[in-house]
Design a protein around this motif. Structure first.
Motif, PDB file in Angstrom:
ATOM      1  N   VAL F   9       1.278  -9.299  47.274  1.00  0.00           N
ATOM      2  CA  VAL F   9       1.545 -10.199  46.153  1.00  0.00           C
ATOM      3  C   VAL F   9       2.523  -9.565  45.162  1.00  0.00           C
ATOM      4  O   VAL F   9       3.455 -10.206  44.663  1.00  0.00           O
ATOM      5  CB  VAL F   9       0.220 -10.552  45.434  1.00  0.00           C
ATOM      6  N   ALA F  10       2.329  -8.272  44.887  1.00  0.00           N
ATOM      7  CA  ALA F  10       3.117  -7.598  43.843  1.00  0.00           C
ATOM      8  C   ALA F  10       4.612  -7.583  44.155  1.00  0.00           C
ATOM      9  O   ALA F  10       5.433  -7.482  43.238  1.00  0.00           O
ATOM     10  CB  ALA F  10       2.614  -6.175  43.642  1.00  0.00           C
ATOM     11  N   ALA F  13       5.830 -10.932  42.529  1.00  0.00           N
ATOM     12  CA  ALA F  13       5.227 -11.465  41.294  1.00  0.00           C
ATOM     13  C   ALA F  13       6.118 -11.261  40.072  1.00  0.00           C
ATOM     14  O   ALA F  13       6.974 -10.381  40.048  1.00  0.00           O
ATOM     15  CB  ALA F  13       3.880 -10.804  41.062  1.00  0.00           C
ATOM     16  N   ASP F  15       5.657 -10.709  35.929  1.00  0.00           N
ATOM     17  CA  ASP F  15       4.603 -10.287  34.998  1.00  0.00           C
ATOM     18  C   ASP F  15       5.081 -10.323  33.565  1.00  0.00           C
ATOM     19  O   ASP F  15       6.075  -9.666  33.224  1.00  0.00           O
ATOM     20  CB  ASP F  15       4.249  -8.828  35.325  1.00  0.00           C
ATOM     21  N   VAL F  48       9.978 -16.283  42.689  1.00  0.00           N
ATOM     22  CA  VAL F  48       8.838 -15.715  43.439  1.00  0.00           C
ATOM     23  C   VAL F  48       8.907 -16.168  44.897  1.00  0.00           C
ATOM     24  O   VAL F  48       8.788 -15.349  45.830  1.00  0.00           O
ATOM     25  CB  VAL F  48       7.497 -16.161  42.798  1.00  0.00           C
ATOM     26  N   SER F  82       2.502 -15.597  40.385  1.00  0.00           N
ATOM     27  CA  SER F  82       2.369 -14.823  41.620  1.00  0.00           C
ATOM     28  C   SER F  82       2.001 -15.746  42.769  1.00  0.00           C
ATOM     29  O   SER F  82       1.470 -16.843  42.572  1.00  0.00           O
ATOM     30  CB  SER F  82       1.334 -13.718  41.468  1.00  0.00           C
ATOM     31  N   GLN F 139      -6.388 -11.148  43.028  1.00  0.00           N
ATOM     32  CA  GLN F 139      -5.515 -11.732  44.052  1.00  0.00           C
ATOM     33  C   GLN F 139      -6.334 -12.329  45.179  1.00  0.00           C
ATOM     34  O   GLN F 139      -5.978 -13.386  45.723  1.00  0.00           O
ATOM     35  CB  GLN F 139      -4.533 -10.667  44.569  1.00  0.00           C
TER      36      GLN F 139
END
Lengths: 165, 165, 165, 165, 165, 165
Positions: F9-10, F13, F15, F48, F82, F139
Motif C-alpha cells: 500500500v505504501a 499512498a 499522506d 495513487v 491509499s 491496511q
C-alpha cells in the motif's frame, strides 16, 4: 558579446500595467496572495524578454523578490517591468509592483523582483540576444546594479559549494 | 535569540506533496507555467512557517529560484519544503520541486527556491519564532547554507546601495 | 452639466495593457475565448471610470462589441481603454484590443467595445463626474462619435418601445 | 435568403440555466462581477447558435448589454437565451439574466444582452443558417425588435463614418 | 414525518443545464476532468435542495457516482438533477449528465450520481423538509429506488462496523 | 487473479497532502466548497492508481462520500489516500480529508470517500493491476471493508434492477 544591434529599454518595457484586485485574489489573511503577484510578474516578464529577444524565452531564475507591504481588497495593482541588462542569451528583468488607490491616486510600493530569462532558438538551444541600451539615469543605475547582483549570486553559489565541499 | 524551545525540521516539513499536471497549467510554450509553480510553493511554504511558529506568517522575500528543467503535460509534480533556519522572527524555507513520471517512478529536478517568512503577533508586529533543530546531515547542510545565503543577500544589498550613492 | 473641473483623457487611460495568452484561455474552437476578453475589458474599464470620477463605479451598459478577428495561442493581447465622453454621472469608455506577435512586433485588431459606467456616491446614488477634456485629434473624434452612439441607442430604444406598443 | 427549412426558437433555446453565486464570483464592490456574467452569456449563446445552425459558430458582435441591478452573494443566477432572428449566416441571440432567491422563489432582472454569431463552414467561411420560426407572441416580438436593432446599428455606423469623413 | 405540504419534483428540478466544454476542463488524458463534473453536480444539487426545502442546505453524502463514458473536447454537457425522496431533514437528489454533440443533437450518457443534502434552520440544526410528490412514472421509480439505496447504505455500514468489531 | 507481483500500500499512498484554504475556495455559506474537495480527491486518487498500476487510469465510480464537518477559512486541509484493494483491472482507493489548525496542530475529520479506478492498456482496454499487499493493521481492515462495500454495491444494484424489473 552579441554582434546584434542594441535595443533601448523602452522598446520592451511594460509600464503601469493595471490589475484591479477582486476577492478571489486574497490569501487566508485577507491580503492579496503573494504567489499570484509573483505569477503575474513572471507572465509579464516573459513578454518583455520575448519582445527584446524576438525569440521564445524561458524563466531561468528569480532573485531578490521583496514584499514591501501587503496589497488589500479594492487596490489597483500597477506592474512595471523592464529589461535591466543582458549577458549572452540571458536577460535580467526588473519588476516593481505598486498598489494604487484609484479614488485618490495614491500609490504604495508592494514588491520588487528580478527575473532571469534565457532566449532559445528553434532547436531549444540558448541564443544570444541584442544588448540593452539604457537611456535614462534610472535605466543606467539598473544596468549597473544588475551586474552587482549577478556577481553576488555567483559568489554565494561558490561559497555554498565550498562549504558543502 | 529566542528563548523558546527549538522544534525539529520534521515537525513542519512537507514531503512529496503531489500535483498532477493538467492542460490548464500550461504556458504559451506548452510546458508547465513557472509562475503557477512559484505560487504553489509560496502557498505551501506558508503552512511550513505557520506550523513552525504557531503564528500568522507573511512572505517577506524569495531568493534564488532556479528553474532546472521544464515540467510537461502528464507529469506529477512533487513539492518538498522544509524550514532551513530562523533568525528572530524570520525563517528561511527551502523548496525543491521534482517531476515524477507516475508510470515509471522516475523523477527529474524542476525547481529550487528559498522563501523568507516573518511571523506576526496579534497586532501584526514581528514576533520571535522557535529555533530550528536540524537533525539529519542534509538538514545541517541546509542550516549552514542558509546563513551563507543570508550574508550574501545583505552584502549585495550594501554594494548596490553604495554604487547608487 | 457638472461644475467640477475637467480632466484630460490621458489622466485615466490604459495603454497597451499586455496579456500573454495561455492554453487555458481557449474556447472549444481553440481560439481565445471572447467572453474572457470582454470580462477583462470590463475589469479594466472599471479602473478608467474610477480614476476619472474618484468614485465607486458600476457597469451600466456595453455596446457595439465587435470581434474583428480571432486571437490565437501564443498571441500577446494589448488592451487600450480611454474615456470618450461623460454625461452627468455616466461615462462612455472605449476599448480596443489588439493581438501582438511579440517576436515580430506585428499587431492585428481583435475587438472594439464601448462601456458605459455610472459613478456612485457613498449612498449608492449616481453622482456627477468631471467633464472629459479631449486633447488629441483621436480623442476629439471619439468624443464626437460617443454622442452619435448615445443618440442612436436612445432612438433604437424608442423605436422598439413604440413597436411593442 | 436561405433555402433551408426553418427551425423553431425552442429547438435551440436555453431556459432558466442555473448558476449559484459563490464568493469567488465577486468584484471589488462585493457584487457579482459583470464581466463573468457576460462571459457566461457568451459561452451559452455559442450553444444556442451551434444547435440552430449545426455548424461551428463564432461571436461577431454584442449589443445593448444593460445591467439592470447588481447580483449579490447567495443569489442563484438564471440565464435565459434564445435565437431572435437570422440574416444569411448571422444570428441574433437574446440573453436575459435574472437573480433568484432560492429560498423564497423571488426573482430580479439583472441583465439583458444581444449577441450576434456567425456560422462557419469547414473552411471557416460564413455559411447560411436555417431561418428561425417564432411561435409564441414573445418570440414574434423579439423577431421584430431584432430587425429594428439591426437597422439602428447600421445607421449609427454610417453616421459615425460620415462624421469622421 | 413532516407535517409540511408536499412539493412536486418539478418545482425544484434542473433540466438539461448546458455546459460547453473548453480546453481548460481537461484532465491529463485529454478527456473532461471527472472531478470538475462532480463539483458542478454538487453546486447544482445545492440549488435543487434549497429550492425544495426553502432552507440553507449542506451536502451530507454522495453515493453511486458512476462514470459511464468520458466526455471530450467540444462536447456540450447536459446536467439533469431532481429530488428523488426525502426523510426528515435529508433529501436524495439524483444527477444524470449527458454529453451532447450540438451539431448533430446526439447525446451520450456520461455520469450518474446520488447526493444527500440536509436542510438546516437558522441555528444550523437539521430541519424537516416538505415531502416530495413524484408525479411521472420515472419519478415514482426513482422515489422507490431511493429507499433501496438508503437501506443498502445502512446495511453496508452495519456490516463494516461488525467486521471491525 | 493477476499473476503480477503484489505491491505494498505504501508504494502508492499519499499522506497528509496539505492544502491551505483561501477565500476563493468558499461556497455560498462561507464554508469550503465540498465539490472542490471531491475534485481534489479525484485528482489525487488518480496519482495513487497510476503509481500502483503503472498504467493510465480512469475514475469508474465513487461511493460513500461522507461530509463529517464543514471546513472553514484559514483551515489547512490534509488529504490522505491509499489503495485499499484491487479486483482485476479495478482498484478501490480510500480518501480521508482532515482540517488542521496550523497554529495549534489540532485536526478535525472532514470527509471520507471511496474511489474506484480502472487501469487501461495502450488501446484503452482494461488491464489487470498488481494485487495490493496490506501491511499494517489499518491496511488489513481497509482491505476487508473494501470487499464488504463492493458486495453491498452489487447487491443494491441487483435489488434496484429487480424493483424496476
Amino acid at each position: 558579446m552579441s554582434e546584434k544591434p542594441g535595443k533601448p529599454v523602452a522598446a520592451s518595457a511594460i509600464d503601469k500595467h493595471v490589475y484591479k484586485v477582486f476577492p478571489n485574489d486574497m490569501n487566508s489573511h485577507n491580503t492579496v496572495f503573494g504567489g499570484m503577484i509573483m505569477a503575474k510578474c513572471d507572465r509579464l516578464a516573459l513578454v518583455v524578454a520575448e519582445r527584446h529577444s524576438a525569440h521564445v524565452c524561458v524563466t531561468a531564475a528569480v532573485d531578490s523578490i521583496h514584499f514591501r507591504a501587503p496589497a488589500k481588497g479594492n487596490d489597483t495593482l500597477l506592474f512595471n517591468l523592464s529589461l535591466n541588462r543582458s549577458w549572452g542569451s540571458s536577460m535580467e528583468i526588473g519588476a516593481r509592483v505598486e498598489a494604487e488607490n484609484s479614488y485618490t491616486g495614491e500609490t504604495r510600493h508592494i514588491l520588487s523582483a528580478f527575473f532571469t530569462f534565457v532566449a532559445l532558438d528553434e532547436n531549444g538551444r540558448p541564443v544570444d540576444v541584442p544588448p540593452v541600451i539604457p537611456e535614462t539615469r534610472d535605466q543606467v543605475r539598473r544596468f549597473e546594479s544588475a551586474e552587482i547582483r549577478r556577481e553576488g549570486r555567483l559568489r554565494t553559489r561558490d561559497e555554498i559549494s565550498r562549504a558543502n565541499g
